[in-house]
Write a protein that holds these residues in place. Structure first.
Motif, PDB file in Angstrom:
ATOM      1  N   ILE A  84       0.839  -1.203   0.000  1.00 57.72           N
ATOM      2  CA  ILE A  84       0.000   0.000   0.000  1.00 57.72           C
ATOM      3  C   ILE A  84       0.877   1.257   0.000  1.00 57.72           C
ATOM      4  O   ILE A  84       0.609   2.211  -0.734  1.00 57.72           O
ATOM      5  N   SER A  85       1.946   1.232   0.810  1.00 56.98           N
ATOM      6  CA  SER A  85       2.849   2.384   0.835  1.00 56.98           C
ATOM      7  C   SER A  85       3.457   2.624  -0.540  1.00 56.98           C
ATOM      8  O   SER A  85       3.634   3.769  -0.957  1.00 56.98           O
ATOM      9  N   ALA A  86       3.788   1.532  -1.228  1.00 55.30           N
ATOM     10  CA  ALA A  86       4.385   1.685  -2.548  1.00 55.30           C
ATOM     11  C   ALA A  86       3.411   2.381  -3.494  1.00 55.30           C
ATOM     12  O   ALA A  86       3.812   3.226  -4.304  1.00 55.30           O
ATOM     13  N   ILE A  87       2.121   2.046  -3.367  1.00 54.52           N
ATOM     14  CA  ILE A  87       1.134   2.710  -4.228  1.00 54.52           C
ATOM     15  C   ILE A  87       1.054   4.196  -3.884  1.00 54.52           C
ATOM     16  O   ILE A  87       1.033   5.054  -4.777  1.00 54.52           O
ATOM     17  N   MET A  88       1.026   4.495  -2.568  1.00 54.87           N
ATOM     18  CA  MET A  88       0.984   5.915  -2.184  1.00 54.87           C
ATOM     19  C   MET A  88       2.196   6.650  -2.741  1.00 54.87           C
ATOM     20  O   MET A  88       2.079   7.761  -3.253  1.00 54.87           O
ATOM     21  N   LEU A 116       3.909   5.913  -5.297  1.00 48.37           N
ATOM     22  CA  LEU A 116       3.754   6.080  -6.754  1.00 48.37           C
ATOM     23  C   LEU A 116       2.914   7.322  -7.047  1.00 48.37           C
ATOM     24  O   LEU A 116       3.201   8.069  -7.984  1.00 48.37           O
ATOM     25  N   GLY A 117       1.869   7.508  -6.241  1.00 44.99           N
ATOM     26  CA  GLY A 117       1.015   8.687  -6.433  1.00 44.99           C
ATOM     27  C   GLY A 117       1.780   9.978  -6.221  1.00 44.99           C
ATOM     28  O   GLY A 117       1.681  10.915  -7.025  1.00 44.99           O
ATOM     29  N   VAL A 118       2.561  10.050  -5.136  1.00 43.22           N
ATOM     30  CA  VAL A 118       3.328  11.263  -4.867  1.00 43.22           C
ATOM     31  C   VAL A 118       4.404  11.446  -5.939  1.00 43.22           C
ATOM     32  O   VAL A 118       4.678  12.562  -6.380  1.00 43.22           O
ATOM     33  N   ASN A 119       4.976  10.337  -6.388  1.00 44.35           N
ATOM     34  CA  ASN A 119       6.008  10.426  -7.417  1.00 44.35           C
ATOM     35  C   ASN A 119       5.446  10.987  -8.714  1.00 44.35           C
ATOM     36  O   ASN A 119       6.118  11.731  -9.430  1.00 44.35           O
ATOM     37  N   LEU A 157      -1.956 -10.627  -2.676  1.00 45.27           N
ATOM     38  CA  LEU A 157      -2.141 -10.842  -4.117  1.00 45.27           C
ATOM     39  C   LEU A 157      -2.997  -9.727  -4.712  1.00 45.27           C
ATOM     40  O   LEU A 157      -2.673  -9.189  -5.787  1.00 45.27           O
ATOM     41  N   LEU A 158      -4.082  -9.379  -4.003  1.00 43.78           N
ATOM     42  CA  LEU A 158      -4.952  -8.309  -4.493  1.00 43.78           C
ATOM     43  C   LEU A 158      -4.179  -6.992  -4.601  1.00 43.78           C
ATOM     44  O   LEU A 158      -4.230  -6.289  -5.613  1.00 43.78           O
ATOM     45  N   PHE A 159      -3.466  -6.669  -3.512  1.00 43.97           N
ATOM     46  CA  PHE A 159      -2.729  -5.405  -3.499  1.00 43.97           C
ATOM     47  C   PHE A 159      -1.664  -5.379  -4.590  1.00 43.97           C
ATOM     48  O   PHE A 159      -1.459  -4.368  -5.255  1.00 43.97           O
ATOM     49  N   ALA A 160      -0.978  -6.528  -4.729  1.00 41.51           N
ATOM     50  CA  ALA A 160       0.080  -6.580  -5.737  1.00 41.51           C
ATOM     51  C   ALA A 160      -0.507  -6.348  -7.121  1.00 41.51           C
ATOM     52  O   ALA A 160       0.103  -5.683  -7.968  1.00 41.51           O
ATOM     53  N   ALA A 161      -1.716  -6.897  -7.353  1.00 43.58           N
ATOM     54  CA  ALA A 161      -2.344  -6.695  -8.660  1.00 43.58           C
ATOM     55  C   ALA A 161      -2.588  -5.204  -8.896  1.00 43.58           C
ATOM     56  O   ALA A 161      -2.287  -4.670  -9.976  1.00 43.58           O
ATOM     57  N   LEU A 208      -1.061  -2.707  -7.457  1.00 43.60           N
ATOM     58  CA  LEU A 208       0.238  -2.039  -7.599  1.00 43.60           C
ATOM     59  C   LEU A 208       0.771  -2.209  -9.014  1.00 43.60           C
ATOM     60  O   LEU A 208       1.247  -1.252  -9.639  1.00 43.60           O
ATOM     61  N   LEU A 209       0.670  -3.450  -9.541  1.00 47.54           N
ATOM     62  CA  LEU A 209       1.197  -3.695 -10.884  1.00 47.54           C
ATOM     63  C   LEU A 209       0.450  -2.873 -11.917  1.00 47.54           C
ATOM     64  O   LEU A 209       1.062  -2.303 -12.829  1.00 47.54           O
ATOM     65  N   ILE A 210      -0.886  -2.816 -11.784  1.00 41.12           N
ATOM     66  CA  ILE A 210      -1.668  -2.041 -12.762  1.00 41.12           C
ATOM     67  C   ILE A 210      -1.235  -0.567 -12.723  1.00 41.12           C
ATOM     68  O   ILE A 210      -0.954   0.049 -13.753  1.00 41.12           O
ATOM     69  N   ILE A 211      -1.168  -0.017 -11.502  1.00 42.68           N
ATOM     70  CA  ILE A 211      -0.822   1.411 -11.407  1.00 42.68           C
ATOM     71  C   ILE A 211       0.610   1.643 -11.872  1.00 42.68           C
ATOM     72  O   ILE A 211       0.905   2.627 -12.554  1.00 42.68           O
ATOM     73  N   PHE A 212       1.499   0.713 -11.523  1.00 48.21           N
ATOM     74  CA  PHE A 212       2.884   0.855 -11.978  1.00 48.21           C
ATOM     75  C   PHE A 212       2.957   0.828 -13.493  1.00 48.21           C
ATOM     76  O   PHE A 212       3.618   1.665 -14.120  1.00 48.21           O
TER      77      PHE A 212
END
Lengths: 337, 445
Positions: free
Chosen positions: B39-43, B45-48, B275-279, B281-285
């Motif tokens: 979740i932190s990685a997604i956040m 990504l948003g700030v980045n 698994l859900l979160f990783a999915a 994360l991958l989509i947003i990445f």
């Protein structure tokens, strides 16, 4: 009689707290505005600088209290204040030497300095919490009231009481003295003039032989003194808690921006604008209106425009309105674009 | 060493750290670090997206994350029986009126010529509108909050189930995540419209303010969020541990793998979450990676590097800034909704800027701003450190104080304060990285 009661109620709940809070904000905003004017960045660590200076004052106050020393009716913290300022100056100068100076020499963009100040904020916040803990600390002693609500009532025979706390008077007096000293310094002394010149036009000031490092050093010394005084006054008047000081950042920034960032006079005006807006909008006007209006029209609700929890919202909305319509603030500050 | 190898090693190092913590502190704990790391990685990504791509300085991450949490409640919880009838229409009417008031003021501002008449007209519209708004809102709010205040006292959400059955509709949380993104995007549009034309410091102060206001609303608008009474029992898109433990098939399967059914079920649930979160994360990445290497991304970076030149080339700087600001905030909102789903509760009191804004910034700076992989790496690494600094600090303090007398007050104070080491460590990391490696662990190409 009714009218007098209304005035007393207004003074008790709005004017006096507003003036005290406004003075505290003004002193805080002066620090922010000086950093902005000379070092050209918004210092996110300012709230925590205030907390650090206040923490030293608190520790010294406790030490003095434990020896049995006291000032009678005045809070002991006033004796500890100069040493607290000294401690804060040392910390701030050390921070400048270790952290900010590098970016100044690099001529880094202001926004990088803002981010760096976020790091400094973390560290200072950590130091304060590490030394004194995250909880509320009380260090006010001496006489609590100059005049209490009950005394006022018996004295005047009015229905409404008026209480003036000692800390409120000390706040206002100290703020006036400090501001007078600051303006005397900025307008009359050589160092102060070079600071203003540097703030107005850096290149021109450098050409006329002003030593920038000296200007920066003086600025930090003043900022540390202002921050410690503002923090101590706030702590005496309300309470000291590291998180509260961090949260003060928003109203302080709002004061500086509303007044016109980079402009010391504006910072003071902004402090009072923000303080009075917060107090009047979150105050329940039922009592005052009750005295003023004929009985048939008396309000049934509290007539509170917003709940007190929204005081941040008030400072923020005023900030936004000023930014939208007068981007340089009420007094002409530095450009915002 | 090639970049790919270096990056792979860095990621391997971080996941190695998490695995090591699994051996020492238990797998449940390691899975917790992994999930929050995702979740932190997604956040970050948003700030980045905002800072790394466009140089926008957003210190209101906390507010957007909290709006995501609000979406999780408004989508996931069942409607409170009777609450909507009691005051729902009143609240909606009041909000519509509020918006209409602001629109009227804007129209008056645009339509009338500047002068005292205009100022007075706008003041009159706003003051009159405010009192009508409050006159309609307050009684409705009271009516809603009076409905079973101990258990609900709020409108509830859109979950079609009843109080007993709503947990069966856990899939609905998957809808709440993008809705959280939409909420955050809406707030970002408002704030961006107001502050994006100004100098970067002002955007920072404006976002700092809006985050505080959003939290204040979440804490106080009980009819919407239950306020500090918290919403608990938000449904989840994965099975419940107890159901698993009661299922014979799962217990047999766990036993055959050598797991205790209780421990096995908690870890299994966390793996499903991961698994859900990783999915997500991958989509947003993938999306931000494509965005970065598209003409749009190049334009953003051109604007970031030299705004004046980009403007001279005919690029609409403010519009691009608004776009990327909305997108980045939406990503933070999605992450916020996911986090509330993982906690299965919304606790407005726990949203603190040091944790949800400034920590995310440390992640982006340390990972490498302008590089999506860097932001993800920073998210995992800094989250891991954030969790582990406390035990490490305690361990250090134990060593430092080992020689002191048992009843020494200094010893007690040092051990008690070890928990406060976190902020200092994070600040030091941030300052050191900015000073000695300003481009972060995985620099922008």
């Amino acid at each position: 009689m009714e009218f007098l009661n209304a005035i007393v109620a207004l003074a008790n709940y709005v004017l006096i707290p507003g003036i005290a809070y406004g003075s505290q904000l003004a002193l805080g905003a002066l620090g922010v505005t000086l950093v902005y004017g000379i070092l050209r960045f918004s210092n996110f660590a300012h709230g925590d600088t205030m907390a650090f200076g206040t923490m030293i004052v608190i520790l010294l106050t406790w030490a003095l209290q434990s020896t049995g020393f006291n000032l009678g009716p005045l809070p002991t913290a006033l004796v500890a204040l100069p040493l607290g300022i000294l401690g804060c100056i040392l910390l701030v100068l050390l921070t400048d030497r270790l952290v900010y100076r590098f970016y100044r020499e690099q001529k880094a963009k202001p926004v990088i300095l803002v981010i760096v100040s976020m790091g400094v904020m973390f560290v200072m916040n950590g130091i304060v919490r590490f030394i004194i803990g995250p909880d509320d600390q009380s260090f006010a002693d001496g006489e609590r009231f100059i005049i209490s609500a009950r005394d006022f009532k018996t004295l005047t025979g009015l229905e409404e009481g008026l209480g003036i706390r000692t800390t409120q008077l000390i706040t206002v007096v100290t703020a006036i003295v400090v501001v007078a000293l600051l303006f005397w310094f900025l307008n009359k002394t050589r160092a102060g003039k070079s600071m203003r010149a540097y703030s107005d036009n850096e290149d021109l000031a450098l050409l006329s032989g002003i030593n920038p490092e000296r200007v920066v050093m003086i600025t930090w010394i003043i900022v540390a003194a202002l921050a410690t005084i503002a923090g101590t006054l706030y702590g005496l008047d309300k309470s000291f808690k590291p998180f509260t000081y961090f949260q003060l950042l928003l109203p302080i920034f709002a004061s500086a921006v509303v007044g016109g960032i980079g402009n010391p006079l504006g910072a003071i005006a902004g402090g009072f604008v923000i303080a009075f807006s917060e107090v009047t909008i979150t105050y329940a006007w039922k009592k005052v209106l009750g005295y003023l209006m004929p009985e048939s029209l008396e309000p049934s609700g509290l007539v509170q425009l917003m709940s007190t929890d929204y005081k941040f919202a008030v400072s923020f909305v005023i900030l936004l309105i000023v930014l939208l319509f007068k981007p340089t603030g009420l007094f002409k500050g530095q450009s915002t674009t | 060493m090639s970049d790919t190898l270096r990056n792979t090693l860095l990621f391997a190092l971080v996941f190695g750290l998490i695995i090591v913590s699994g051996f020492f502190q238990g797998w449940n704990n390691a899975m917790f670090i992994l999930n929050m790391g995702l979740i932190s990685a997604i956040m970050s990504l948003g700030v980045n997206l905002q800072w790394g791509f466009a140089g926008l300085f957003n210190v209101g991450v906390m507010g957007f994350v909290a709006l995501g949490g609000l979406a999780a409640v408004l989508i996931g919880m069942p409607a409170t029986p009777g609450a909507f009838g009691a005051g729902g229409w009143g609240v909606i009417g009041a909000l519509v009126l509020g918006v209409a008031t602001i629109l009227a003021a804007v129209l008056a501002y645009r339509g009338m010529s500047p002068g005292r008449a205009r100022s007075l007209a706008i003041m009159a519209i706003l003051i009159f509108g405010f009192f009508v708004f409050r006159g309609l809102l307050d009684p409705s709010v009271e009516a809603i909050e009076a409905v079973n205040p101990a258990a609900t006292g709020y409108l509830g959400g859109l979950n079609p189930g009843t109080d007993e059955t709503y947990r069966d509709n856990g899939w609905i949380m998957l809808i709440a995540w993008p809705v959280g993104g939409l909420f955050a995007a809406g707030a970002a549009w408002l704030i961006g419209k107001a502050a994006l034309g100004l100098r970067s410091d002002y955007l920072a102060i404006a976002t700092l303010g809006i985050a505080e206001i959003i939290i204040a609303m979440l804490k106080n608008e009980d009819w919407l969020t239950r306020g500090v009474k918290n919403v608990v029992g938000i449904p989840r898109p994965v099975p419940y541990e107890l159901d698993l433990q009661n299922s014979a098939a799962f217990v047999d399967r766990a036993a055959s793998l050598g797991f205790d059914p209780v421990e096995g079920s908690t870890i299994f649930v966390k793996i499903l979450y991961a698994l859900l979160f990783a999915a997500v994360l991958l989509i947003i990445f993938w999306l931000s990676h494509r965005a970065l290497h598209s003409p749009w991304g190049r334009m953003l970076r051109a604007i970031r590097d030299n705004e004046v030149a980009a403007e001279a080339m005919g690029k609409d700087v403010t519009k691009r800034h608004l776009q990327v600001f909305i997108l980045g905030s939406a990503v933070c909102g999605i992450a916020g909704a996911m986090m509330t789903t993982l906690d299965s509760q919304l606790t407005p009191g726990t949203y603190q800027p040091l944790r949800f804004t400034f920590l995310i910034w440390v992640m982006v700076i340390v990972g490498g701003s302008g590089n999506n992989l860097g932001a993800i790496l920073g998210g995992f690494l800094i989250w891991f450190l954030w969790v582990q600094v406390e035990p490490i600090g305690l361990f250090l303090m134990d060593i430092i104080t080992a020689g002191m007398a048992e009843d020494s007050p200094l010893k007690a104070h040092l051990i008690e304060s070890a928990a406060q080491m976190r902020l200092m460590t994070m600040g030091l990391i941030m300052i050191l990285v900015l000073r000695f490696s300003p481009r972060g662990l995985i620099p922008e190409k």
